[in-house]
Write a protein that holds these residues in place. Structure first.
Motif, PDB file in Angstrom:
ATOM      1  N   ASN A 566      -8.626   4.560   4.013  1.00  0.00           N
ATOM      2  CA  ASN A 566      -9.736   5.270   4.653  1.00  0.00           C
ATOM      3  C   ASN A 566     -11.046   4.491   4.546  1.00  0.00           C
ATOM      4  O   ASN A 566     -11.899   4.579   5.436  1.00  0.00           O
ATOM      5  CB  ASN A 566      -9.888   6.653   4.032  1.00  0.00           C
ATOM      6  CG  ASN A 566      -8.705   7.551   4.335  1.00  0.00           C
ATOM      7  OD1 ASN A 566      -8.542   8.020   5.452  1.00  0.00           O
ATOM      8  ND2 ASN A 566      -7.852   7.785   3.342  1.00  0.00           N
ATOM      9  N   ALA A 567     -11.192   3.726   3.457  1.00  0.00           N
ATOM     10  CA  ALA A 567     -12.387   2.885   3.332  1.00  0.00           C
ATOM     11  C   ALA A 567     -12.413   1.819   4.419  1.00  0.00           C
ATOM     12  O   ALA A 567     -13.478   1.514   4.979  1.00  0.00           O
ATOM     13  CB  ALA A 567     -12.426   2.239   1.950  1.00  0.00           C
ATOM     14  N   TYR A 568     -11.257   1.253   4.759  1.00  0.00           N
ATOM     15  CA  TYR A 568     -11.208   0.236   5.808  1.00  0.00           C
ATOM     16  C   TYR A 568     -11.567   0.828   7.175  1.00  0.00           C
ATOM     17  O   TYR A 568     -12.147   0.132   8.024  1.00  0.00           O
ATOM     18  CB  TYR A 568      -9.815  -0.391   5.865  1.00  0.00           C
ATOM     19  CG  TYR A 568      -9.405  -1.095   4.587  1.00  0.00           C
ATOM     20  CD1 TYR A 568     -10.346  -1.730   3.786  1.00  0.00           C
ATOM     21  CD2 TYR A 568      -8.076  -1.113   4.165  1.00  0.00           C
ATOM     22  CE1 TYR A 568      -9.974  -2.363   2.608  1.00  0.00           C
ATOM     23  CE2 TYR A 568      -7.702  -1.741   2.986  1.00  0.00           C
ATOM     24  CZ  TYR A 568      -8.660  -2.359   2.211  1.00  0.00           C
ATOM     25  OH  TYR A 568      -8.295  -2.983   1.044  1.00  0.00           O
ATOM     26  N   VAL A 569     -11.233   2.099   7.388  1.00  0.00           N
ATOM     27  CA  VAL A 569     -11.632   2.754   8.635  1.00  0.00           C
ATOM     28  C   VAL A 569     -13.150   2.846   8.708  1.00  0.00           C
ATOM     29  O   VAL A 569     -13.762   2.547   9.752  1.00  0.00           O
ATOM     30  CB  VAL A 569     -10.996   4.157   8.744  1.00  0.00           C
ATOM     31  CG1 VAL A 569     -11.497   4.878   9.997  1.00  0.00           C
ATOM     32  CG2 VAL A 569      -9.480   4.050   8.774  1.00  0.00           C
ATOM     33  N   MET A 570     -13.779   3.240   7.592  1.00  0.00           N
ATOM     34  CA  MET A 570     -15.239   3.329   7.551  1.00  0.00           C
ATOM     35  C   MET A 570     -15.890   1.957   7.714  1.00  0.00           C
ATOM     36  O   MET A 570     -16.924   1.820   8.361  1.00  0.00           O
ATOM     37  CB  MET A 570     -15.677   3.966   6.228  1.00  0.00           C
ATOM     38  CG  MET A 570     -15.413   5.453   6.160  1.00  0.00           C
ATOM     39  SD  MET A 570     -16.353   6.337   7.417  1.00  0.00           S
ATOM     40  CE  MET A 570     -16.170   8.020   6.878  1.00  0.00           C
TER      41      MET A 570
END
Length: 711
Positions: A566-570
């Motif tokens: 999810n951090a990579y999406v952000m």
């Protein structure tokens, strides 16, 4: 007309209302530069380590057997080029317990062109030599150096270790001479004899020979299995490739069909998985009810540990265990479907939206091929470097004695001057034999450290490649979601643009996230290694604590993977550093925890069913082919050592292929889901701030969230 309202008060800078926000930020800077620099330095060091290992290592040491002087048997361009078989002077000495400790048999070993074919002792050979020297010509080929005639006495031969005291019929196995055992009337024989003279006046039995050969086989067992597995792969490699190709086409077809018949395909996944597991239960029941082997009544305890897996497949107990496992799996799938039946509508809505996104950005379906290419490079480089590191150094010789009780045992020695020292007198029967490859230089002293560095950087690179793919795919799908008019507002080449942004600006952030995972994985591997080393010296409390620690590390790795994803999406959307993005993603998901639990994970379950269906279909076809059950339709490979080896390879490979394609789908749905949550907090559906998602998905998700809150 929709009523206007103020933007919601939201914690976290990423979700602060920005009226000009229309998708992934284009104007961004480099993030986590320090970690990027460290990552580059580690890669440079990794390359230098590979070059140094390539200079010092020699993979031939893994392939060819080595004599007592450290020379290869059968290696071209050497004096032993035509001598590819290793011969033991006194194989009876291999019954010593030191064989399993030192992994070396305490006897002289030389390279020969063929194994002995008859019984003959040194004393028996001396008498016929006076009449006919043909017996000596035959016997001398098993001596260390050419000797014109047997002038030395037996005591001198034993002291100088020039020739074996006796030879007996042998056959080559794994390029080594082993006794030619046969069974006659239920009695073990060698050359039709049950007893023989060992050359020193003692009578030995064939059972002693078998014990010695078995002791060596315990060392060579892994290599024997490896060779049989290699033969199976050499026979079935094209069938494996065909199976993997079919798995790729099947996965591709499922992804394309999800756009048009997501609901129907969902039930195809469900019923297909249930049907395949049901077929497995039926087959196990048939094997259990109608055993085809006379030893099927035995138990696993009766046959003990065997390297031949086919022995276990002949037991009723094995098939009963398989049947119980499959029944439990079948019940679990059915129960999960029953409890998640009300969430299927949401899952289908997300699947349809993900199908549309992939349809507008079709290049994302090709990205798994690029990921596979990068991962293959990392795996090959790690394996080659590990082999070269393991074979680095010069031959190291150690003193070995038959009983292993000498005070000089395992000390290094020089074979050129060993017979001139007093060690052979102090320790009767002591030999200065080749032990392993090593050295006294700084490089050779830290081979173990370099192997650990090789493994750590390998794990870091593997996680980085996966992180790069997730960030690039998230950027491409975010560009699709934040396009108000689809597909007109979707930027050109979204995947290429997102990949370039990830490499140019966020290499440090991706390296940071993958570094955390690599450290956890390295710690887990170290813990597994220590557990094996201390297996016999642990009490119940320490074992319990180790299992708890392993469980905690496993959970931690799963949690970090979820947060990283999810951090990579952000990062792909806002371009912030890793810690800031991970915090914002965690806050966003925490504010919508009910939607995450009851909606997003249902779709993951559907995709897992799709992977299982692909792997199951290919696995059933491979099973029917490798077991000659469809020989009327197509002739599969015959004479396999272990048919389950290529079968498992096809099943696992098919699952990985399906995982590669469905992971694109999973990343698409995760990205859309996070963007949807951001959309709900940024916009209110008014003319000034319209929602970017389509109305059907909006109604389904909002309605489901409302019902969940009421419940």
């Amino acid at each position: 007309m929709a009523k206007k309202r103020k933007p919601p008060s939201i914690k976290g800078d990423s979700a602060t209302f920005d009226p000009d926000f229309k998708g992934p930020i284009a104007d961004r800077g480099c993030t986590d530069v320090l970690c990027c620099i460290i990552f580059i330095l580690f890669i440079i060091g990794y390359i230098l380590l590979g070059l140094i290992a390539w200079v010092h290592g020699d993979p031939r040491r893994v392939v060819y057997p080595t004599d007592s002087k450290g020379h290869f048997c059968g290696q071209k361009g050497t004096p032993n080029e035509n001598k590819s078989i290793l011969f033991y002077f006194n194989i009876l000495s291999c019954t010593s317990p030191s064989v399993l400790i030192n992994l070396q048999c305490p006897t002289t070993q030389i390279c020969v062109s063929k194994c002995p074919e008859k019984f003959l002792t040194y004393l028996e050979m001396q008498f016929p030599y006076k009449i006919n020297n043909s017996s000596w010509a035959y016997y001398s080929q098993f001596c260390k150096s050419p000797i014109t005639r047997p002038a030395k006495s037996l005591s001198e031969i034993v002291m100088n270790d020039d020739c074996p005291t006796a030879i007996f019929p042998s056959k080559p196995f794994l390029h080594r001479c082993f006794p030619d055992f046969s069974t006659k009337n239920g009695t073990l024989t060698v050359g039709n004899k049950t007893t023989f003279e060992d050359g020193t006046g003692q009578i030995r039995s064939t059972m002693e020979l078998r014990a010695a050969a078995s002791n060596i086989n315990k060392i060579l067992d892994a290599k024997a299995i490896g060779m049989r597995v290699f033969e199976d792969y050499a026979t079935t490699w094209y069938w494996i490739l065909i199976g993997l190709t079919i798995a790729m086409l099947l996965s591709w077809m499922f992804l394309l069909l999800l756009r048009f018949i997501a609901g129907l395909l969902f039930w195809v996944f469900v019923l297909g998985v249930i049907g395949i597991i049901g077929y497995g239960i039926w087959h196990c029941h048939q094997e259990y009810s109608n055993p085809q082997h006379p030893n099927s009544h035995l138990t696993i305890y009766d046959i003990g540990f065997r390297t031949d897996i086919r022995m276990y497949l002949q037991l009723k107990q094995t098939w009963f265990a398989f049947m119980v496992i499959l029944c439990i799996l079948e019940v679990l799938v059915i129960l999960v479907l029953i409890f998640l039946r009300t969430r299927i509508r949401v899952s289908i809505a997300l699947l349809k939206e993900g199908s549309k996104a992939i349809g507008y950005v079709p290049s994302t379906l090709i990205y798994p091929v690029l990921t596979f290419f990068f991962l293959s490079i990392c795996i090959c480089y790690w394996a080659v470097t590990a082999v070269y590191l393991a074979t680095s150094g010069v031959p190291i010789y150690q003193i070995v004695t038959p009983g292993g009780q000498c005070k000089h045992d395992n000390r290094t020695c020089n074979p050129a001057i060993f017979n001139k020292t007093g060690i052979s007198k102090a320790c009767p029967g002591a030999q200065c034999n080749f032990a392993f490859y090593g050295g006294n230089s700084l490089y050779h002293q830290h081979i173990t450290t370099f192997q650990m560095f090789n493994l750590f950087v390998f794990l870091w690179l593997i996680n980085f490649v996966i992180a790069l793919g997730q960030c690039a795919l998230a950027g491409a799908f975010a560009s699709y979601y934040w396009a108000l008019k689809k597909p007109d507002d979707i930027p050109p080449h979204p995947l290429f643009t997102a990949f370039g942004r990830a490499i140019r600006y966020h290499t440090g952030s991706l390296a940071f996230g993958s570094l955390i995972l690599a450290l956890i994985q390295m710690f887990r591997i170290t813990l597994e290694y220590l557990e094996k080393c201390l297996k016999d010296n642990q009490n119940n409390i320490s074992k319990f604590l180790q299992q708890c620690l392993k469980c905690c590390l496993w959970c931690l790795e799963k949690l970090v993977r979820f947060l990283n994803r999810n951090a990579y999406v952000m990062i792909a959307i806002y371009g912030k550093n890793f810690c800031r993005s991970a915090r914002d993603a965690f806050d966003l998901l925490l504010r919508n925890i009910l939607k995450v639990v009851v909606m997003d994970k249902v779709t993951d379950f559907v995709l897992v069913l799709g992977k299982l269906l692909v792997a199951g279909c290919i696995g059933v076809l491979a099973f029917l082919l490798f077991t000659q059950r469809i020989s009327i339709i197509i002739q599969g490979p015959t004479s396999l050592n272990y048919y389950w080896i290529p079968l498992l390879t096809v099943v696992i490979g098919s699952y990985l292929v399906a995982h590669g394609f469905f992971s694109v789908y999973a990343m698409c749905i995760d990205t859309i889901f996070i963007c949807f949550l951001e959309d709900l907090e940024r916009n209110d559906g008014s003319t000034e701030r319209p929602y970017y998602t389509n109305q059907s998905l909006l109604k389904t998700l909002k309605a489901k969230g409302t019902r969940t809150k009421k419940q």
